[in-house]
Design a protein around this motif. Structure first.
Motif, PDB file in Angstrom:
ATOM      1  N   THR A 172       0.838  -1.176   0.008  1.00  0.00           N
ATOM      2  CA  THR A 172       0.004   0.011  -0.162  1.00  0.00           C
ATOM      3  C   THR A 172       0.812   1.000  -0.197  1.00  0.00           C
ATOM      4  N   GLU A 173       1.978   1.355   0.724  1.00  0.00           N
ATOM      5  CA  GLU A 173       2.625   2.545   0.801  1.00  0.00           C
ATOM      6  C   GLU A 173       3.360   2.945  -0.630  1.00  0.00           C
ATOM      7  N   ASN A 174       3.387   2.090  -1.521  1.00  0.00           N
ATOM      8  CA  ASN A 174       3.790   2.409  -3.159  1.00  0.00           C
ATOM      9  C   ASN A 174       2.865   2.680  -4.091  1.00  0.00           C
ATOM     10  N   GLN A 175       1.573   2.506  -3.608  1.00  0.00           N
ATOM     11  CA  GLN A 175       0.273   2.680  -4.563  1.00  0.00           C
ATOM     12  C   GLN A 175      -0.120   4.119  -4.691  1.00  0.00           C
ATOM     13  N   VAL A 176      -0.086   4.620  -5.896  1.00  0.00           N
ATOM     14  CA  VAL A 176      -0.212   6.090  -6.125  1.00  0.00           C
ATOM     15  C   VAL A 176      -1.650   6.548  -6.542  1.00  0.00           C
ATOM     16  N   ASN A 177      -2.504   5.476  -6.349  1.00  0.00           N
ATOM     17  CA  ASN A 177      -4.039   5.968  -6.438  1.00  0.00           C
ATOM     18  C   ASN A 177      -4.676   4.971  -5.709  1.00  0.00           C
ATOM     19  N   SER A 178      -5.981   4.919  -5.724  1.00  0.00           N
ATOM     20  CA  SER A 178      -6.884   4.386  -4.788  1.00  0.00           C
ATOM     21  C   SER A 178      -7.139   3.056  -5.077  1.00  0.00           C
ATOM     22  N   ILE A 179      -6.497   2.386  -6.358  1.00  0.00           N
ATOM     23  CA  ILE A 179      -6.639   1.046  -6.786  1.00  0.00           C
ATOM     24  C   ILE A 179      -6.046   0.065  -6.225  1.00  0.00           C
ATOM     25  N   GLU A 201       5.349   1.646  13.134  1.00  0.00           N
ATOM     26  CA  GLU A 201       5.422   2.795  12.171  1.00  0.00           C
ATOM     27  C   GLU A 201       4.560   2.256  11.065  1.00  0.00           C
ATOM     28  N   ALA A 202       4.292   1.171  10.567  1.00  0.00           N
ATOM     29  CA  ALA A 202       3.580   0.564   9.469  1.00  0.00           C
ATOM     30  C   ALA A 202       2.086   0.855   9.902  1.00  0.00           C
ATOM     31  N   ALA A 203       1.763   0.448  11.139  1.00  0.00           N
ATOM     32  CA  ALA A 203       0.318   0.803  11.697  1.00  0.00           C
ATOM     33  C   ALA A 203       0.192   2.115  11.937  1.00  0.00           C
ATOM     34  N   SER A 204       0.957   2.786  12.345  1.00  0.00           N
ATOM     35  CA  SER A 204       0.648   4.075  12.622  1.00  0.00           C
ATOM     36  C   SER A 204       0.069   5.075  11.465  1.00  0.00           C
ATOM     37  N   LYS A 205       0.203   4.468  10.150  1.00  0.00           N
ATOM     38  CA  LYS A 205      -0.502   5.089   9.006  1.00  0.00           C
ATOM     39  C   LYS A 205      -1.992   5.040   8.835  1.00  0.00           C
ATOM     40  N   SER A 206      -2.438   4.102   9.757  1.00  0.00           N
ATOM     41  CA  SER A 206      -3.829   3.737   9.694  1.00  0.00           C
ATOM     42  C   SER A 206      -4.570   4.774  10.544  1.00  0.00           C
ATOM     43  N   LEU A 207      -4.018   5.326  11.705  1.00  0.00           N
ATOM     44  CA  LEU A 207      -4.439   6.253  12.470  1.00  0.00           C
ATOM     45  C   LEU A 207      -5.312   7.509  12.019  1.00  0.00           C
ATOM     46  N   LYS A 208      -6.422   7.686  12.160  1.00  0.00           N
ATOM     47  CA  LYS A 208      -7.523   8.697  11.652  1.00  0.00           C
ATOM     48  C   LYS A 208      -7.145   9.956  12.381  1.00  0.00           C
ATOM     49  N   GLU A 254      -2.153   4.024  23.535  1.00  0.00           N
ATOM     50  CA  GLU A 254      -2.898   2.712  23.565  1.00  0.00           C
ATOM     51  C   GLU A 254      -2.468   1.802  22.318  1.00  0.00           C
ATOM     52  N   PHE A 255      -2.184   2.411  21.109  1.00  0.00           N
ATOM     53  CA  PHE A 255      -1.872   1.936  19.981  1.00  0.00           C
ATOM     54  C   PHE A 255      -0.482   1.168  20.265  1.00  0.00           C
ATOM     55  N   LYS A 269       8.250   3.689  25.528  1.00  0.00           N
ATOM     56  CA  LYS A 269       8.464   5.073  25.926  1.00  0.00           C
ATOM     57  C   LYS A 269       8.910   5.890  24.725  1.00  0.00           C
ATOM     58  N   VAL A 270       9.982   5.382  24.087  1.00  0.00           N
ATOM     59  CA  VAL A 270      10.690   6.196  22.996  1.00  0.00           C
ATOM     60  C   VAL A 270       9.703   6.270  21.873  1.00  0.00           C
ATOM     61  N   LEU A 271       9.136   5.196  21.422  1.00  0.00           N
ATOM     62  CA  LEU A 271       8.275   5.007  20.140  1.00  0.00           C
ATOM     63  C   LEU A 271       6.777   5.935  20.597  1.00  0.00           C
ATOM     64  N   LYS A 272       6.292   5.808  21.653  1.00  0.00           N
ATOM     65  CA  LYS A 272       5.242   6.819  21.914  1.00  0.00           C
ATOM     66  C   LYS A 272       5.680   8.453  21.670  1.00  0.00           C
ATOM     67  N   LYS A 273       7.056   8.752  22.296  1.00  0.00           N
ATOM     68  CA  LYS A 273       7.535   9.984  22.179  1.00  0.00           C
ATOM     69  C   LYS A 273       7.716  10.358  20.678  1.00  0.00           C
ATOM     70  N   LYS A 274       8.404   9.407  20.079  1.00  0.00           N
ATOM     71  CA  LYS A 274       8.588   9.832  18.636  1.00  0.00           C
ATOM     72  C   LYS A 274       7.259   9.791  17.941  1.00  0.00           C
ATOM     73  N   LEU A 275       6.492   9.130  18.064  1.00  0.00           N
ATOM     74  CA  LEU A 275       4.954   9.230  16.983  1.00  0.00           C
ATOM     75  C   LEU A 275       4.228  10.627  17.576  1.00  0.00           C
ATOM     76  N   ASN A 276       4.382  10.654  18.693  1.00  0.00           N
ATOM     77  CA  ASN A 276       3.661  12.152  19.301  1.00  0.00           C
ATOM     78  C   ASN A 276       4.328  13.359  18.407  1.00  0.00           C
ATOM     79  N   ASN A 277       5.575  13.275  18.406  1.00  0.00           N
ATOM     80  CA  ASN A 277       6.127  14.330  17.750  1.00  0.00           C
ATOM     81  C   ASN A 277       6.124  14.455  16.276  1.00  0.00           C
ATOM     82  N   ILE A 278       5.781  13.027  15.689  1.00  0.00           N
ATOM     83  CA  ILE A 278       5.577  13.144  13.973  1.00  0.00           C
ATOM     84  C   ILE A 278       4.016  13.745  13.937  1.00  0.00           C
ATOM     85  N   PHE A 279       3.189  12.951  14.840  1.00  0.00           N
ATOM     86  CA  PHE A 279       1.646  13.513  14.657  1.00  0.00           C
ATOM     87  C   PHE A 279       1.184  14.833  15.467  1.00  0.00           C
ATOM     88  N   HIS A 280       1.991  15.474  15.889  1.00  0.00           N
ATOM     89  CA  HIS A 280       1.708  16.564  16.569  1.00  0.00           C
ATOM     90  C   HIS A 280       0.700  17.784  15.905  1.00  0.00           C
TER      91      HIS A 280
END
Length: 681
Positions: free
Chosen positions: A521-528, A617-624, A633-634, A663-674
């Motif tokens: 999915t990360e390499n798909q450029v359209n919705s197909i 990292e892969a699953a974080s792309k599904s967070l709405k 929690e994720f 703890k590190v992963l949570k902190k990093k993801l929070n920085n990415i999605f802030h």
């Protein structure tokens, strides 16, 4: 015959280790000194810690090396040099002088007759050639006794009795003044100066032969201790004559015990001790480093380095024992740490130094200094790919050597007046030799197929051929790998794992997706989505195959096994849950075996970190609508699920370390999605 062949085939790894064990033991026994070990340990300046010691047999007291050197020097200084006396030159000189008088004397210029000039010249020639003429310069005192060899006769003279041509003018002046013939002084001097030639020269061969004869006759002993005589009492300080007597007993004991009768028993003793050392190494590897123990190449590499250090030390000790500290023993833990880990490096270093204790003189001092230097090497050298770190560490190692040696010398001698400064130069040479670790690491990588942090730094370059190909064929996967690398590196730093290794492993872990990039999915450029029209089992197999394809691509591009391990283990034996659920929804049932990754599960902290970072990292792309609570929690859900599946059972990682990684992963993801401030249009 077939059963025997089958046995060898199944146990070839074990058989090889037994062979390596036997060969290494025999080689080391060959290098060990051929003498028994004295059963008492003593140090100069320290009290005798044992009971009163009595001579077990009669033996000679050896003179110390300093005493022997001093006596040898005295022999050289006091030796009488031999000089050769050539009588034929005198006749040639007289004849030349007479001829020159006939040619150069002019009656009208001088009042002294030609006959008188000739007579005076002959007299001077006779006087100066009585003891001989020499033009050589020697560092002898004027009253130094010499031997003058005339044919087969030898006469005693003093060095000052030899005539030097520089004194000719003075001699001529004395003669002409005494005979009132001053007018011919310039002529007489000129004629004699041209005629006179040296006829005495130092006989180096005969002089050296005389010195060597005296040196050979020098008695290396200064007395005898009879059997039963007391050598030293308990508590008595080992110094001066007592120290030399003990050294003499030790030398005599070692020379006597290595006899034909005891030879076999001594070999048995050496064999047992060396075997114990190697056995400890095998037990350590099997219990604490099974991945190394089962890799014969790595085991051979470790044994080769131990033998190399013992061989170099033996070679230096045989050439000159004073140079023993020039051998860079600290290269051993430094290289093993670069390829494996600090604990293994220190353990092997300790075992090697124990073996070297049989070889080096003053073994307690040597072993103490090498143990401390090895510990400093392990504690200070980090991130070897940074060149400055090696220089700093070498400086610290050298300082430890210098301080330790100084302390031992002060303890033994009680002063610093006679401190041999030149010995400190050996430690600086050792430091320079330790810098050879970098080219040696490169050499080992090519010979044994290993990988160090230096190679990892090269592999981490995103402009490398393989990573560029990944960014062109699968840009989404390349971006995902960069994000995973950053998360994994931060996690590794937090728990003290190899951050460079885990970063490189993360960059290459998904290279198998280049084989069919649009299926991810990360390499798909359209919705197909290509998987919408495919059977779930087929889709799952394509997803699972990216691990196998990744291993194939990695081997084709000669990636090290340590990096391929990340490709093999980054999904462990987890389930491709999306397509498993889809199959169950469509068919009502599904076989889990069709949707499981082949494994193996992670077997190190670094591979475990990559599995966590990759999944998160892969699953974080599904967070709405990600928030701090949702992200926490994720992360907990994903990693706890991996733990429940037993993915980290072989990874040698603790619950505490997993919590720190979360703890590190949570902190990093929070920085990415802030949340960002909304700017007005």
């Amino acid at each position: 015959m077939k059963d025997l062949f089958s046995f060898f085939a199944k146990n070839q790894s074990l058989i090889y280790k037994v062979f390596l064990f036997i060969v290494s033991t025999l080689l080391l026994i060959y290098l060990l000194p051929k003498g028994g070990q004295f059963k008492y340990n003593f140090q100069k300046g320290k009290p005798w810690q044992y009971e009163n010691l009595y001579a077990p047999f009669s033996f000679s007291i050896k003179k110390s090396d300093e005493t022997i050197k001093k006596e040898q020097q005295e022999i050289r200084v006091n030796s009488i040099p031999y000089f050769d006396f050539n009588t034929e030159i005198i006749q040639d000189v007289s004849e030349k002088f007479r001829n020159d008088v006939e040619k150069k004397y002019i009656d009208s210029l001088y009042t002294t007759s030609k006959t008188v000039v000739a007579r005076l010249g002959e007299r001077i020639i006779k006087d100066i050639y009585e003891n001989g003429v020499s033009d050589e310069i020697h560092p002898f005192e004027k009253d130094k006794l010499i031997y003058l060899k005339r044919g087969n006769e030898i006469e005693e003279r003093t060095y000052s009795q030899l005539f030097n041509k520089e004194n000719l003018n003075k001699k001529v002046r004395e003669i002409v003044e005494k005979n009132n013939t001053v007018d011919v002084q310039p002529l007489l001097y000129t004629l004699l100066n041209e005629a006179i030639s040296p006829n005495v020269s130092l006989n180096t061969k005969l002089t050296e032969a005389s010195i060597n004869a005296e040196l050979k006759a020098l008695n290396p002993n200064r007395g005898v201790i009879e059997k039963g005589g007391r050598i030293i009492a308990k508590g008595e300080v080992v110094e001066g004559g007592k120290f030399q007597i003990l050294e003499s007993l030790k030398a005599e004991y070692q020379s006597q015990i290595w006899s034909k009768n005891n030879y076999l028993w001594l070999l048995v003793g050496y064999s047992l001790l060396v075997s114990l050392v190697f056995l400890m190494l095998f037990l350590f590897l099997k219990k604490n480093r099974p991945e190394i123990y089962h890799n014969n190449t790595k085991v051979t590499f470790i044994f080769f380095n131990i033998f190399l250090m013992v061989f170099l030390t033996t070679l230096i000790v045989n050439v000159h024992a004073d140079y023993v500290y020039v051998v860079p023993i600290c290269i051993l833990p430094l290289i093993l740490k670069a390829f494996f880990d600090p604990r293994l490096g220190l353990f092997v270093h300790v075992l090697t130094v124990l073996l070297l204790g049989f070889i080096v003189p003053n073994s307690f001092e040597y072993m103490f200094l090498q143990f401390i230097a090895g510990i400093v090497t392990i504690l200070t050298v980090s991130e070897l790919y940074k060149r400055a770190n090696l220089f700093i560490s070498v400086g610290q190692i050298t300082l430890v050597y210098v301080v330790g040696y100084f302390a031992f010398y002060v303890i033994q001698e009680g002063n610093v007046q006679t401190l041999p400064i030149e010995n400190f130069g050996y430690f600086f040479l050792c430091g320079l030799a330790t810098l050879f670790a970098h080219p040696l690491i490169y050499f080992y990588e090519k010979i044994f197929g290993l990988v160090s942090d230096v190679s990892l730094l090269e592999l981490s370059d995103t402009n490398s051929k393989l990573l560029k190909e990944l960014s062109n064929k699968a840009p989404g996967t390349f971006h995902h790998s960069l994000n995973v690398a950053n998360l994994a590196e931060a996690s590794a730093n937090e728990i003290g794992a190899n951050s460079m290794l885990v970063r490189v492993g993360a960059l290459y872990h998904d290279i198998g997706k280049m084989h069919n990039p649009t299926m991810f999915t990360e390499n798909q450029v359209n919705s197909i989505n290509s998987h919408d029209e495919m059977d779930p089992k087929e889709s799952a197999q394509i997803i699972i195959d990216h691990v196998i394809k990744g291993i194939e691509i990695a081997r084709k591009n000669n990636l090290p096994d340590r990096i391929i391990d990340f490709i093999r283990t980054h999904h462990g034996t987890t389930l491709v849950y999306y397509f498993y659920a889809k199959e169950r929804e469509l068919q009502g049932t599904a076989d889990k075996e069709d949707f499981l990754y082949p494994g193996p599960i992670p077997f190190s902290k670094e591979t475990a970190i990559l599995m966590m970072a990759d999944s998160v990292e892969a699953a974080s792309k599904s967070l709405k609508e990600p928030s701090s609570t949702i992200i926490d929690e994720f992360v907990e859900k994903i990693i706890n699920n991996q733990m429940d599946q037993g993915q980290f059972l072989n990874a040698d990682i603790t619950f505490k370390e997993i919590q720190l990684i979360k703890k590190v992963l949570k902190k990093k993801l929070n920085n990415i999605f802030h949340l960002r401030v909304e700017y007005p249009e």
